[in-house]
Design an enzyme around this catalytic site. Structure first.
Site, PDB file in Angstrom:
ATOM      1  N   ASN A 201       0.846  -1.194   0.000  1.00 19.55           N
ATOM      2  CA  ASN A 201       0.000   0.000   0.000  1.00 19.55           C
ATOM      3  C   ASN A 201       0.884   1.247   0.000  1.00 19.55           C
ATOM      4  O   ASN A 201       2.010   1.209   0.485  1.00 19.55           O
ATOM      5  CB  ASN A 201      -0.888   0.014   1.251  1.00 19.55           C
ATOM      6  CG  ASN A 201      -1.818   1.217   1.297  1.00 19.55           C
ATOM      7  OD1 ASN A 201      -2.381   1.622   0.265  1.00 19.55           O
ATOM      8  ND2 ASN A 201      -1.994   1.810   2.468  1.00 19.55           N
TER       9      ASN A 201
ATOM     10  N   HIS B 256       0.801   5.215   1.347  1.00 21.77           N
ATOM     11  CA  HIS B 256       0.046   6.074   2.259  1.00 21.77           C
ATOM     12  C   HIS B 256       0.702   7.459   2.285  1.00 21.77           C
ATOM     13  O   HIS B 256       1.927   7.565   2.378  1.00 21.77           O
ATOM     14  CB  HIS B 256       0.035   5.451   3.655  1.00 21.77           C
ATOM     15  CG  HIS B 256      -0.808   6.218   4.623  1.00 21.77           C
ATOM     16  ND1 HIS B 256      -2.185   6.158   4.612  1.00 21.77           N
ATOM     17  CD2 HIS B 256      -0.479   7.082   5.604  1.00 21.77           C
ATOM     18  CE1 HIS B 256      -2.661   6.952   5.550  1.00 21.77           C
ATOM     19  NE2 HIS B 256      -1.649   7.520   6.168  1.00 21.77           N
TER      20      HIS B 256
HETATM   21  C1  GRF Z   1      -2.616   8.921  -2.750  1.00 19.63           C
HETATM   22  O1  GRF Z   1      -2.268  10.068  -2.024  1.00 19.63           O
HETATM   23  C2  GRF Z   1      -2.344   7.678  -1.936  1.00 19.63           C
HETATM   24  O2  GRF Z   1      -1.226   7.784  -1.114  1.00 19.63           O
HETATM   25  C3  GRF Z   1      -3.586   7.571  -1.094  1.00 19.63           C
HETATM   26  O3  GRF Z   1      -4.635   7.962  -1.952  1.00 19.63           O
HETATM   27  C4  GRF Z   1      -4.124   8.819  -2.967  1.00 19.63           C
HETATM   28  C5  GRF Z   1      -4.473   8.212  -4.285  1.00 19.63           C
HETATM   29  O4  GRF Z   1      -4.190   9.053  -5.371  1.00 19.63           O
HETATM   30  N1  GRF Z   1      -3.706   6.256  -0.515  1.00 19.63           N
HETATM   31  P1  GRF Z   1      -4.291   8.510  -6.857  1.00 19.63           P
HETATM   32  O5  GRF Z   1      -5.676   7.909  -7.041  1.00 19.63           O
HETATM   33  O6  GRF Z   1      -3.209   7.493  -7.063  1.00 19.63           O
HETATM   34  O7  GRF Z   1      -4.090   9.726  -7.732  1.00 19.63           O
END
Ligand code: GRF
Length: 193
Positions: free
Chosen positions: A112, A114
């Site tokens: 994942n 984050h």
């Molecule tokens: C990112 O900031 C990721 O870290 C978080 O959700 C966001 C997703 O952005 N879990 P994207 O859909 O990849 O543009």
């Protein structure tokens, strides 16, 4: 370190709920010669996820699952993933918490990303909380997924400076740029061809 057998790339599914900018960066990474992964499947809980367009653009199958019943949705996803012989799941802005049973089915195979320097600011609204707490830095983390939210073993992190003028929106933007570099790097760290 997990070594893949021979020149075969590790089959990967990316799970998204929204924009999919990390999905896009992972697809671009997967197309590089030395990338250890090939993205075979995009999974979403949201028919309106903007990122689904990347499935169409790059000709990767999109599969949207109805999460009205999470148990049924997860059962279908597990079946799909096993059928396709997917060995790596990359969560990229997937807004559902995977059940313990799901995580057990893919032990050590789920990553994942984050948008904070974990263990700080697990969960939602990370940028707002970091700014309100007057943090000087935030950043992003790629980690293995275990049964506790945003708590699995950390693979890589990248620090990002918070400036006085930053809002949650500007900080999110700055961090996202780093996320796009960090996720491929973390995958390369764990999986080698
Ligand atoms: C990112 O900031 C990721 O870290 C978080 O959700 C966001 C997703 O952005 N879990 P994207 O859909 O990849 O543009």
């Amino acid at each position: 370190m997990v070594q893949s057998t021979g020149p075969k790339k590790i089959k990967c599914a990316v799970f998204i709920s929204g924009k999919g900018s990390n999905l896009k960066s992972l697809i671009q990474f997967s197309k590089k010669k030395n990338s250890p992964i090939s993205i075979e499947l995009i999974i979403s809980d949201n028919t309106k996820a903007k990122g689904l367009k990347f499935g169409k653009i790059f000709k990767i199958p999109n599969n949207v699952f109805n999460y009205k019943d999470k148990i049924i949705a997860e059962k279908k996803i597990i079946l799909k993933i096993k059928n396709k012989k997917i060995k790596l799941i990359c969560l990229a802005g997937f807004m559902r918490i995977l059940s313990k049973n799901f995580i057990k089915s893919f032990k050590g195979q789920i990553l994942n990303i984050h948008p904070s320097l974990l263990p700080k600011y697990k969960g939602l609204n990370t940028h707002l909380r970091a700014i309100s707490n007057k943090e000087k830095y935030s950043g992003c983390t790629v980690h293995f997924v275990n049964s506790k939210l945003d708590s699995g073993k950390i693979i890589l992190q990248k620090k990002v400076k918070i400036s006085k003028a930053d809002t949650a929106k500007t900080l999110a933007k700055k961090i996202l740029i780093q996320e796009h570099k960090l996720y491929p790097k973390a995958i390369s760290k764990v999986f080698i061809l």
